[in-house]
Motif scaffolding. Structure first.
Motif, PDB file in Angstrom:
ATOM      1  N   ARG A 179       0.888  -1.164   0.000  1.00 38.42           N
ATOM      2  CA  ARG A 179       0.000   0.000   0.000  1.00 38.42           C
ATOM      3  C   ARG A 179       0.923   1.210   0.000  1.00 38.42           C
ATOM      4  NH1 ARG A 179      -3.124  -3.393  -1.084  1.00 38.42           N
ATOM      5  NH2 ARG A 179      -4.988  -4.054   0.027  1.00 38.42           N
ATOM      6  N   LYS A 241       0.869 -13.242  -8.363  1.00 37.79           N
ATOM      7  CA  LYS A 241      -0.502 -13.016  -8.837  1.00 37.79           C
ATOM      8  C   LYS A 241      -0.516 -11.972  -9.953  1.00 37.79           C
ATOM      9  CE  LYS A 241      -1.584 -12.088  -4.516  1.00 37.79           C
ATOM     10  NZ  LYS A 241      -2.327 -11.526  -3.392  1.00 37.79           N
ATOM     11  N   GLY A 243      -3.609 -10.503 -11.097  1.00 38.20           N
ATOM     12  CA  GLY A 243      -4.992 -10.012 -11.130  1.00 38.20           C
ATOM     13  C   GLY A 243      -5.908 -10.913 -11.949  1.00 38.20           C
ATOM     14  N   LYS A 244      -6.600 -10.323 -12.925  1.00 38.55           N
ATOM     15  CA  LYS A 244      -7.584 -11.074 -13.706  1.00 38.55           C
ATOM     16  C   LYS A 244      -6.964 -12.098 -14.656  1.00 38.55           C
ATOM     17  CE  LYS A 244      -9.914  -7.455 -14.898  1.00 38.55           C
ATOM     18  NZ  LYS A 244     -10.712  -6.606 -15.741  1.00 38.55           N
ATOM     19  N   PRO A 261      -8.544 -17.100 -12.995  1.00 43.61           N
ATOM     20  CA  PRO A 261      -9.625 -16.724 -12.077  1.00 43.61           C
ATOM     21  C   PRO A 261     -10.909 -17.484 -12.420  1.00 43.61           C
ATOM     22  CG  PRO A 261      -8.590 -14.788 -13.005  1.00 43.61           C
ATOM     23  CD  PRO A 261      -8.052 -15.953 -13.763  1.00 43.61           C
ATOM     24  N   PHE A 262     -11.727 -17.733 -11.425  1.00 45.08           N
ATOM     25  CA  PHE A 262     -13.039 -18.319 -11.672  1.00 45.08           C
ATOM     26  C   PHE A 262     -13.925 -17.250 -12.309  1.00 45.08           C
ATOM     27  CE2 PHE A 262     -13.793 -22.486  -9.555  1.00 45.08           C
ATOM     28  CZ  PHE A 262     -12.481 -22.747  -9.222  1.00 45.08           C
ATOM     29  N   VAL A 264     -16.778 -14.916 -12.630  1.00 42.10           N
ATOM     30  CA  VAL A 264     -17.873 -14.397 -11.788  1.00 42.10           C
ATOM     31  C   VAL A 264     -18.239 -13.009 -12.285  1.00 42.10           C
ATOM     32  CG1 VAL A 264     -17.490 -15.510  -9.543  1.00 42.10           C
ATOM     33  CG2 VAL A 264     -16.187 -13.458 -10.116  1.00 42.10           C
ATOM     34  N   PHE A 270     -11.168  -5.005  -5.664  1.00 39.38           N
ATOM     35  CA  PHE A 270     -10.293  -5.242  -4.508  1.00 39.38           C
ATOM     36  C   PHE A 270     -10.920  -6.299  -3.603  1.00 39.38           C
ATOM     37  CE2 PHE A 270     -13.138  -1.768  -3.485  1.00 39.38           C
ATOM     38  CZ  PHE A 270     -13.582  -2.067  -2.218  1.00 39.38           C
ATOM     39  N   GLY A 271     -10.108  -6.804  -2.664  1.00 36.10           N
ATOM     40  CA  GLY A 271     -10.635  -7.796  -1.723  1.00 36.10           C
ATOM     41  C   GLY A 271     -10.377  -9.232  -2.161  1.00 36.10           C
ATOM     42  N   GLY A 272     -10.044  -9.415  -3.428  1.00 39.87           N
ATOM     43  CA  GLY A 272      -9.774 -10.773  -3.916  1.00 39.87           C
ATOM     44  C   GLY A 272      -8.512 -11.363  -3.292  1.00 39.87           C
ATOM     45  N   GLY A 273      -7.509 -10.517  -3.117  1.00 42.36           N
ATOM     46  CA  GLY A 273      -6.213 -10.993  -2.629  1.00 42.36           C
ATOM     47  C   GLY A 273      -6.301 -11.645  -1.252  1.00 42.36           C
ATOM     48  N   SER A 298      -8.194 -19.330  -5.730  1.00 45.88           N
ATOM     49  CA  SER A 298      -8.793 -18.605  -6.850  1.00 45.88           C
ATOM     50  C   SER A 298     -10.315 -18.526  -6.702  1.00 45.88           C
ATOM     51  CB  SER A 298      -8.397 -19.325  -8.144  1.00 45.88           C
ATOM     52  OG  SER A 298      -8.955 -18.691  -9.241  1.00 45.88           O
ATOM     53  N   ALA A 301     -11.164 -16.024  -3.934  1.00 46.71           N
ATOM     54  CA  ALA A 301     -10.900 -14.670  -4.444  1.00 46.71           C
ATOM     55  C   ALA A 301     -12.068 -14.215  -5.310  1.00 46.71           C
ATOM     56  CB  ALA A 301      -9.600 -14.661  -5.252  1.00 46.71           C
ATOM     57  N   ALA A 302     -12.541 -15.089  -6.184  1.00 49.54           N
ATOM     58  CA  ALA A 302     -13.657 -14.733  -7.073  1.00 49.54           C
ATOM     59  C   ALA A 302     -14.919 -14.445  -6.251  1.00 49.54           C
ATOM     60  CB  ALA A 302     -13.917 -15.869  -8.058  1.00 49.54           C
ATOM     61  N   VAL A 305     -14.507 -10.858  -4.910  1.00 53.97           N
ATOM     62  CA  VAL A 305     -14.651  -9.688  -5.796  1.00 53.97           C
ATOM     63  C   VAL A 305     -16.120  -9.476  -6.184  1.00 53.97           C
ATOM     64  CG1 VAL A 305     -12.278  -9.650  -6.705  1.00 53.97           C
ATOM     65  CG2 VAL A 305     -14.025 -10.936  -7.948  1.00 53.97           C
TER      66      VAL A 305
HETATM   67  N1  LIG Z   1     -12.637 -10.036 -11.894  1.00 53.19           N
HETATM   68  C1  LIG Z   1     -12.198 -11.119 -11.239  1.00 53.19           C
HETATM   69  N2  LIG Z   1     -12.877 -12.270 -11.330  1.00 53.19           N
HETATM   70  C2  LIG Z   1     -12.485 -13.391 -10.658  1.00 53.19           C
HETATM   71  N3  LIG Z   1     -11.385 -13.430  -9.880  1.00 53.19           N
HETATM   72  C3  LIG Z   1     -10.657 -12.314  -9.754  1.00 53.19           C
HETATM   73  C4  LIG Z   1     -11.006 -11.096 -10.425  1.00 53.19           C
HETATM   74  N4  LIG Z   1     -10.078 -10.154 -10.108  1.00 53.19           N
HETATM   75  C5  LIG Z   1      -9.177 -10.761  -9.274  1.00 53.19           C
HETATM   76  N5  LIG Z   1      -9.524 -12.041  -9.062  1.00 53.19           N
HETATM   77  C6  LIG Z   1      -8.838 -13.039  -8.235  1.00 53.19           C
HETATM   78  O1  LIG Z   1      -8.272 -12.382  -7.107  1.00 53.19           O
HETATM   79  C7  LIG Z   1      -6.885 -12.724  -7.013  1.00 53.19           C
HETATM   80  C8  LIG Z   1      -6.151 -11.599  -6.362  1.00 53.19           C
HETATM   81  O2  LIG Z   1      -6.287 -10.460  -7.129  1.00 53.19           O
HETATM   82  P1  LIG Z   1      -5.075  -9.439  -7.293  1.00 53.19           P
HETATM   83  O3  LIG Z   1      -4.035 -10.067  -8.116  1.00 53.19           O
HETATM   84  O4  LIG Z   1      -5.670  -8.161  -7.758  1.00 53.19           O
HETATM   85  O5  LIG Z   1      -4.516  -9.408  -5.804  1.00 53.19           O
HETATM   86  P2  LIG Z   1      -4.314  -8.288  -4.764  1.00 53.19           P
HETATM   87  O6  LIG Z   1      -3.742  -7.057  -5.370  1.00 53.19           O
HETATM   88  O7  LIG Z   1      -3.567  -8.938  -3.660  1.00 53.19           O
HETATM   89  O8  LIG Z   1      -5.827  -8.010  -4.300  1.00 53.19           O
HETATM   90  P3  LIG Z   1      -6.404  -7.010  -3.211  1.00 53.19           P
HETATM   91  O9  LIG Z   1      -6.973  -5.863  -3.947  1.00 53.19           O
HETATM   92  O10 LIG Z   1      -7.442  -7.796  -2.517  1.00 53.19           O
HETATM   93  O11 LIG Z   1      -5.291  -6.613  -2.305  1.00 53.19           O
HETATM   94  C9  LIG Z   1      -6.472 -13.020  -8.441  1.00 53.19           C
HETATM   95  O12 LIG Z   1      -5.316 -13.834  -8.475  1.00 53.19           O
HETATM   96  C10 LIG Z   1      -7.701 -13.715  -8.982  1.00 53.19           C
HETATM   97  O13 LIG Z   1      -7.684 -15.085  -8.619  1.00 53.19           O
END
Ligand SMILES: Nc1ncnc2c1ncn2[C@@H]1O[C@H](COP(=O)(O)OP(=O)(O)OP(=O)(O)O)[C@@H](O)[C@H]1O
Ligand SMILES: O=C(O)C[C@@H](O)[C@H](O)C(=O)CO
Length: 338
Positions: A179, A241, A243-244, A261-262, A264, A270-273, A298, A301-302, A305
């Protein structure tokens, strides 16, 4: 198959160190933050969300952290108690520092941002006196959230916890969790992230977070180069990771496993991580095959989000299993694997 040799005799599974904060997520989302008028309050902060996530899977979790001595500090500790998280090592600030507040902006399912109020902040007041060797010694693993390294005295507290974990054979998990707030410059980020990454048994982060960690060591590494370099230190599992686009786990024997990612309908980005970390680590603690851990991570995480919160809607184990089953029935068995 056990990738990490946890000491199974220990009473606590995972102790997490870092911030507990509050998220205010707009109820009237899909508007700019300046136009949102109504917010719902949740526990927030990446390690706090992950503590709730692993506890809902049945892991015995504890937390080392600092909260404000006011109603908000009481609120987050009460939520943790209800979630069956050990709060005996969460202490209160004595100089009026306040809990971090995060107002989130959900413009669309793919465009979210977070606005953090983190001046005079409670969590970064964690100090070396708050870190107790016995507590770390009784845990199978310690998770250090990278933001705890952003400033003193929390930085030294996190490094002390890391050193005591090493001394007592408590496995170290490093969630890089970048952050931008509270860091002074990129050199400091690289210095302190690299110190923890060198000792960690599991490292989890995005490509951007590995780039920040490696800035003063060797900029421009590929994922494979990053994984190999940290595995030449202490890492047994490195998760990168994207992201998508999905994520990949690299094991010490050179093998790597990727997951998409699954599918959805996301509400926010945010919140997936934290959902990912909760479910992936649960699988690692259970000694599952790495592909199962990735699939669980995964899937959770889905699920997150598509949820309004990053904590309250974290699923339990049965809910993740049901989601995986439903998704496979709908899209085909191998949908989630790269
Ligand atoms: N649109 C999406 N649909 C499904 N799964 C998703 C999507 N976006 C992210 N994810 C899942 O969430 C996981 C984590 O996302 P990301 O890589 O953005 O991590 P992060 O930056 O740690 O997240 P955060 O914002 O929670 O801190 C990805 O590896 C993926 O499995
Ligand atoms: O402090 C944070 O990590 C931001 C949170 O408020 C929010 O819970 C989130 O982004 C989860 O990763």
């Amino acid at each position: 198959m056990k990738y990490i040799d946890f000491d199974e005799k220990r009473s606590m599974d995972l102790v997490l160190l870092g911030r507990i904060a509050i998220d205010f997520n707009p109820v009237d989302y899909f508007h700019p933050l300046s136009e949102s008028t109504t917010f719902k309050k949740y526990v927030g902060g990446s390690p706090a969300n992950t503590a709730i996530g692993v506890s809902r899977h049945g892991l015995k979790a504890g937390f080392i952290g600092k909260v404000s001595d006011d109603q908000f500090g009481e609120y987050v500790v009460d939520v943790f108690k209800k979630e069956d998280i050990d709060t005996s090592h969460i202490t209160k600030c004595v100089n009026g520092e306040k809990l971090g507040l995060t107002f989130t902006e959900i413009l669309s399912p793919t465009e979210s941002s977070i606005l953090m109020y983190r001046n005079c902040i409670a969590d970064l007041q964690l100090s070396t006196e708050d870190v107790d060797e016995e507590y770390i010694k009784n845990a199978k693993a310690l998770l250090i959230s990278g933001t705890a390294l952003a400033a003193s005295p929390s930085r030294e507290a996190a490094l002390k916890a890391m050193m005591l974990a090493k001394k007592n054979n408590t496995r170290i998990i490093f969630d890089i969790d970048y952050r931008a707030y509270n860091w002074k410059n990129d050199d400091e980020i690289s210095i302190y992230y690299a110190m923890v990454a060198r000792e960690a048994d599991i490292i989890m982060g995005s490509r951007e977070e590995f780039n920040l960690t490696e800035k003063l060591i060797e900029p421009g590494r590929t994922d494979e180069e990053s994984a190999a370099a940290w595995q030449a230190e202490n890492a047994k599992i490195v998760v990168i990771k994207h992201g998508k686009k999905g994520s990949t786990a690299y094991l010490k024997d050179g093998a790597s496993f990727s997951i998409k990612p699954f599918p959805v309908e996301a509400l926010k980005s945010f919140g997936g991580g934290d959902g990912y970390a909760s479910a992936f680590l649960y699988g690692v603690f259970q000694g599952w095959d790495i592909m199962e851990c990735l699939e669980f991570g995964s899937a959770e995480a889905a699920m997150m989000v598509r949820s309004h919160s990053s904590s309250e809607e974290l699923p339990d184990t049965e809910a993740v299993r049901a989601f995986i089953k439903e998704t496979k029935e709908k899209y085909g068995k191998m949908i989630a694997r790269v």
